[in-house]
Design an enzyme around this catalytic site. Structure first.
Site, PDB file in Angstrom:
ATOM      1  N   ASP A   8       0.856  -1.190   0.000  1.00 47.22           N
ATOM      2  CA  ASP A   8       0.000   0.000   0.000  1.00 47.22           C
ATOM      3  C   ASP A   8       0.891   1.240   0.000  1.00 47.22           C
ATOM      4  OD1 ASP A   8      -2.098   1.732   0.237  1.00 47.22           O
ATOM      5  OD2 ASP A   8      -2.489   1.303   2.350  1.00 47.22           O
ATOM      6  N   MET A   9       0.769   2.049  -1.040  1.00 46.57           N
ATOM      7  CA  MET A   9       1.578   3.264  -1.124  1.00 46.57           C
ATOM      8  C   MET A   9       1.165   4.228  -0.006  1.00 46.57           C
ATOM      9  SD  MET A   9       3.521   2.580  -3.647  1.00 46.57           S
ATOM     10  CE  MET A   9       4.283   4.173  -3.985  1.00 46.57           C
ATOM     11  N   GLU A 107      -2.633   0.191  -4.357  1.00 42.32           N
ATOM     12  CA  GLU A 107      -2.611  -0.965  -3.467  1.00 42.32           C
ATOM     13  C   GLU A 107      -2.718  -2.245  -4.275  1.00 42.32           C
ATOM     14  OE1 GLU A 107      -5.769  -1.805  -0.325  1.00 42.32           O
ATOM     15  OE2 GLU A 107      -6.152   0.229  -1.017  1.00 42.32           O
TER      16      GLU A 107
HETATM   17 MG   LIG Z   1      -2.435   4.000   0.228  1.00 41.30          MG
END
Ligand SMILES: [Mg+2]
Length: 387
Positions: A8-9, A107
């Protein structure tokens, strides 16, 4: 045992703004609607960690964000740029495994079980992916590594930003024990309240309930929660949503078999997808409908088209035809529409901008977007959505 990653960024949109505008670094950056000095409508799409210390969150009304953080840097979303960075990130994932399931623009789940022989220990693979994302994009990601999707998803969220949390089989009970029941996949506000009334506040407490009693009070959801609370989740990583697809889905407050409501929802989702297609300058040649029944079994049907489409009505027409192929023997929990096989406007002569407005329906679509942008999404609803 499987090795599943959830990547997840971190504060994706806001981090890209800080990357592209170094003068925003260290400042509260709020991506979303125009705040108009506190009078703006619309919501926060994303915000930087600095903005979060002021209490700003995504989905917060932009006017409220303005009150909490008037000194923030307010910027409009640049979806094209975010999509471009997302493509780089997904490319990195695919260097490590073919089993990549994008969940949203920033994500994805990765099944790296089969990569270990070639690439080394799962935690080392997770570190390499983080490092390569940073080298490729300048951004950080948080990663959860676990034996299944449910645990990996929780793990990635625990040490943001730039985190790596590994959940080993032997630690599962301890890992889940104190977490609130709202962390369980499938528990929305309504079910949460119901569970709390039954005396369950943490996942650990839920494991004290017998399978029979959970099924008695919650039906098939009870069975599902019985397994999840023990950290069991057999869902595979399904790389079926293509990298280049734009989708929208919704979970109903209450499972439903009301055909009228389902068809109306398909139109709303299609409109939403079409809006994003037009904003990003794409046309679709494939439509996918996704259904999740109350038993949690999830199905998709796709249709490829010989022309490229871009309006909500065209999308909805196909999505509804796909919907009619599903039996309604059970209630529906979730429904989703996505547009795939995307092509840029102007990728071939037929799609030149000169002709972009040639079709009446498309013209209407653009007008709808303009009205929504000016007055907010609720300002305009089509006749059939008001039923
Ligand atoms: Mg994120």
């Amino acid at each position: 045992m499987r090795s599943i990653l959830h990547v997840d960024m971190d504060a994706f949109y806001a981090s890209i703004e800080q990357l592209d505008h170094p003068e925003y670094k260290g400042k509260p950056v709020i991506v979303g609607a125009d705040p108009k000095g506190g009078k703006g409508r619309g919501v926060v799409a994303a915000c930087s960690y600095e903005a979060r210390t002021f209490g700003v969150r995504s989905a917060l009304p932009i006017s409220r964000a303005w009150k909490l953080c008037p000194e923030g840097v307010y910027v409009r979303p640049r979806m094209k740029r975010y999509v471009e960075v997302s493509a780089h990130v997904m490319e990195v994932f695919r260097r490590y495994t073919d089993l990549v399931e994008p969940v949203s623009i920033d994500e994805a789940f990765l099944d790296i079980t089969g990569s270990a022989a070639l690439l080394g220990r799962p935690d080392q693979i997770a570190l390499s992916i983080k490092k390569e994302i940073h080298q490729t994009t300048g951004l950080t990601a948080s990663v959860g590594l676990a034996p299944n999707k449910f645990l990996a998803k929780i793990a990635s969220d625990l040490r943001k930003p730039d985190g790596l949390v590994v959940v080993q089989e032997k630690d599962i009970q301890e890992f889940l024990h104190g977490l609130p029941i709202s962390r369980l996949w499938g528990v929305g506000p309504k079910t949460e309240q119901r569970l709390r009334e039954m005396g369950f506040h943490t996942i650990g407490q839920l494991t004290a309930a017998s399978r029979e009693s959970l099924i008695r009070s919650l039906g098939s959801l009870g069975e599902h929660l019985f397994h999840l609370s023990r950290g069991k989740d057999n869902r595979p990583v399904v790389p079926n949503w293509e990298a280049k697809s734009i989708g929208s889905e919704t979970t109903f407050d209450e499972d439903t078999d009301d055909r009228e409501l389902l068809l109306r929802t398909i139109l709303e989702l299609s409109d939403h997808v079409a809006e994003r297609l037009r904003k990003d300058g794409y046309r679709a040649r494939k439509v996918t409908l996704k259904l999740r029944y109350s038993s949690f079994s999830t199905h998709t049907k796709q249709q490829s088209l010989d022309k490229r489409i871009q309006t909500g009505e065209e999308l909805a027409q196909i999505a509804r035809a796909l919907f009619s192929q599903f039996p309604l023997t059970q209630k529906i929990r979730l429904i989703g529409v996505s547009a795939g096989d995307l092509h840029r406007d102007g990728e071939d002569p037929e799609q030149l901008p000169l002709f972009a407005y040639s079709n009446g329906k498309e013209k209407l679509g653009h007008t709808v977007d303009e009205i929504k942008q000016r007055f907010g999404t609720d300002a305009l609803r089509r006749g059939s959505q008001l039923l």
